[in-house]
Design an enzyme around this catalytic site. Sequence first.
Site, mmCIF file in Angstrom:
data_model
loop_
_atom_site.group_PDB
_atom_site.id
_atom_site.type_symbol
_atom_site.label_atom_id
_atom_site.label_comp_id
_atom_site.label_asym_id
_atom_site.label_seq_id
_atom_site.Cartn_x
_atom_site.Cartn_y
_atom_site.Cartn_z
ATOM 1 N N THR A 180 -5.942 8.718 -9.014
ATOM 2 C CA THR A 180 -5.434 7.518 -9.694
ATOM 3 C C THR A 180 -5.750 7.769 -11.159
ATOM 4 O O THR A 180 -6.559 8.636 -11.466
ATOM 5 C CB THR A 180 -6.242 6.264 -9.260
ATOM 6 O OG1 THR A 180 -6.383 6.240 -7.868
ATOM 7 C CG2 THR A 180 -5.588 4.982 -9.706
ATOM 8 N N ARG A 208 3.703 1.906 2.358
ATOM 9 C CA ARG A 208 2.276 1.605 2.155
ATOM 10 C C ARG A 208 2.064 1.135 0.698
ATOM 11 O O ARG A 208 2.633 1.695 -0.236
ATOM 12 C CB ARG A 208 1.457 2.859 2.445
ATOM 13 C CG ARG A 208 -0.059 2.678 2.302
ATOM 14 C CD ARG A 208 -0.551 3.345 1.042
ATOM 15 N NE ARG A 208 -1.994 3.231 0.892
ATOM 16 C CZ ARG A 208 -2.641 3.575 -0.209
ATOM 17 N NH1 ARG A 208 -1.988 4.076 -1.233
ATOM 18 N NH2 ARG A 208 -3.928 3.412 -0.297
ATOM 19 N N VAL A 209 1.277 0.086 0.521
ATOM 20 C CA VAL A 209 1.076 -0.485 -0.816
ATOM 21 C C VAL A 209 -0.326 -0.117 -1.315
ATOM 22 O O VAL A 209 -1.319 -0.321 -0.620
ATOM 23 C CB VAL A 209 1.274 -2.018 -0.786
ATOM 24 C CG1 VAL A 209 0.931 -2.641 -2.132
ATOM 25 C CG2 VAL A 209 2.720 -2.350 -0.411
ATOM 26 N N SER A 210 -0.367 0.426 -2.523
ATOM 27 C CA SER A 210 -1.622 0.855 -3.141
ATOM 28 C C SER A 210 -2.376 -0.338 -3.741
ATOM 29 O O SER A 210 -1.781 -1.348 -4.115
ATOM 30 C CB SER A 210 -1.274 1.845 -4.252
ATOM 31 O OG SER A 210 -2.372 2.058 -5.089
ATOM 32 N N ASP A 211 -3.688 -0.170 -3.904
ATOM 33 C CA ASP A 211 -4.493 -1.189 -4.596
ATOM 34 C C ASP A 211 -4.199 -1.225 -6.097
ATOM 35 O O ASP A 211 -4.525 -2.211 -6.769
ATOM 36 C CB ASP A 211 -5.986 -0.868 -4.430
ATOM 37 C CG ASP A 211 -6.307 0.477 -5.073
ATOM 38 O OD1 ASP A 211 -5.904 1.516 -4.522
ATOM 39 O OD2 ASP A 211 -6.916 0.487 -6.164
ATOM 40 N N ILE A 231 -9.967 5.302 -2.182
ATOM 41 C CA ILE A 231 -9.066 4.935 -1.088
ATOM 42 C C ILE A 231 -8.658 3.480 -1.250
ATOM 43 O O ILE A 231 -9.494 2.572 -1.227
ATOM 44 C CB ILE A 231 -9.750 5.167 0.268
ATOM 45 C CG1 ILE A 231 -10.080 6.659 0.411
ATOM 46 C CG2 ILE A 231 -8.868 4.688 1.423
ATOM 47 C CD1 ILE A 231 -10.751 7.041 1.690
#
Length: 317
Positions: A180, A208-211, A231
């Site tokens: 990131t 899938r959705v990232s933080d 993660i």
Amino acid sequence: MKLQVQPKLIIHGGAGSSLQGKGGLETVRRSLHAVIEEVYSLLVTGVSASEAVVRGCQMLEDNPHFNAGTGSVLQSDAQIRMSASLMDGTSRRFSGVINVSRVKNPIEMALFLQNSPDRVLSDFGSAELARELQVPSYNPLTDLRLKEWIQERDDNFKRTMAGVVAEPEMAESSNAGRGTIGVVALDGYGKLAAGTSTGGKGFERIGRVSDSAMPAGNYATSYAGVSCTGIGEDIIDECLAAKIVIRVSDGMSLQKAMLRSFTEASKNERDLGAIALDATGAISYGKTSEILLAAYHNGDTIGDTLEWNDGELIGYC
Ligand code: GLY
């Protein structure tokens, strides 16, 4: 306008398992320090925290070593989908894009959305916005990330994550990483902002959705700003960025808020890291993962966390 406080800056290029060789370490160090030097010099000339954060994120997105923008990891279907967000601590506005494709700098879309009534867009909406803004179509794929994906396909996708940085030795190693990029700035007028951008975990399921485009991964108020890495699912479960910032906004010192939050994350066996600044100019960073690729400018000197391995959960200066 005369600066009222000394600007502070902290950036990261991901967290994960150890860099394989000194070559990787020195490449990452040079890359991070170059961003710190340019962005800090902008802060000294009086640019706002949000402007500095966007410039820092652009530079990190453009660096193919990091998992954001150019050099983003490929998902399970060999496509690149990126997510980015920006939070201005003074206006307390969060904006972002989720799973956007074919743009060079997702953080620029997050910046545009700061002044929109609809401030977080997912894949379809992001594509529509890119078209409306006439953002040039751009392929962020690099040979190393393609090679990494092909190796993983040949290995039947045994790894759950792509390498934290794209280096030949990384692509050939079996070490997992959690890439990131992120920037937190305190400007010369005492204002804070935070930005985070990512290509995701790598090899993940479509959708899938990232933080990174959630307040769990990127958050700021007028008291503190935090950008997370690691993660995404672990960061979301801890609601890490918002938790640290709210603790500081409620009166806890940044050092205590970081220590309490990382102690909880460690107890919960999370794999993550974060960088943070507060309005008093305190700088902090933390990790439960093996390494955190972060660098900072404290007003006097540049420091970094690349060889930080003293067993402590947080660092503070
Ligand atoms: N922290 C980046 C991701 O999990 O997508």
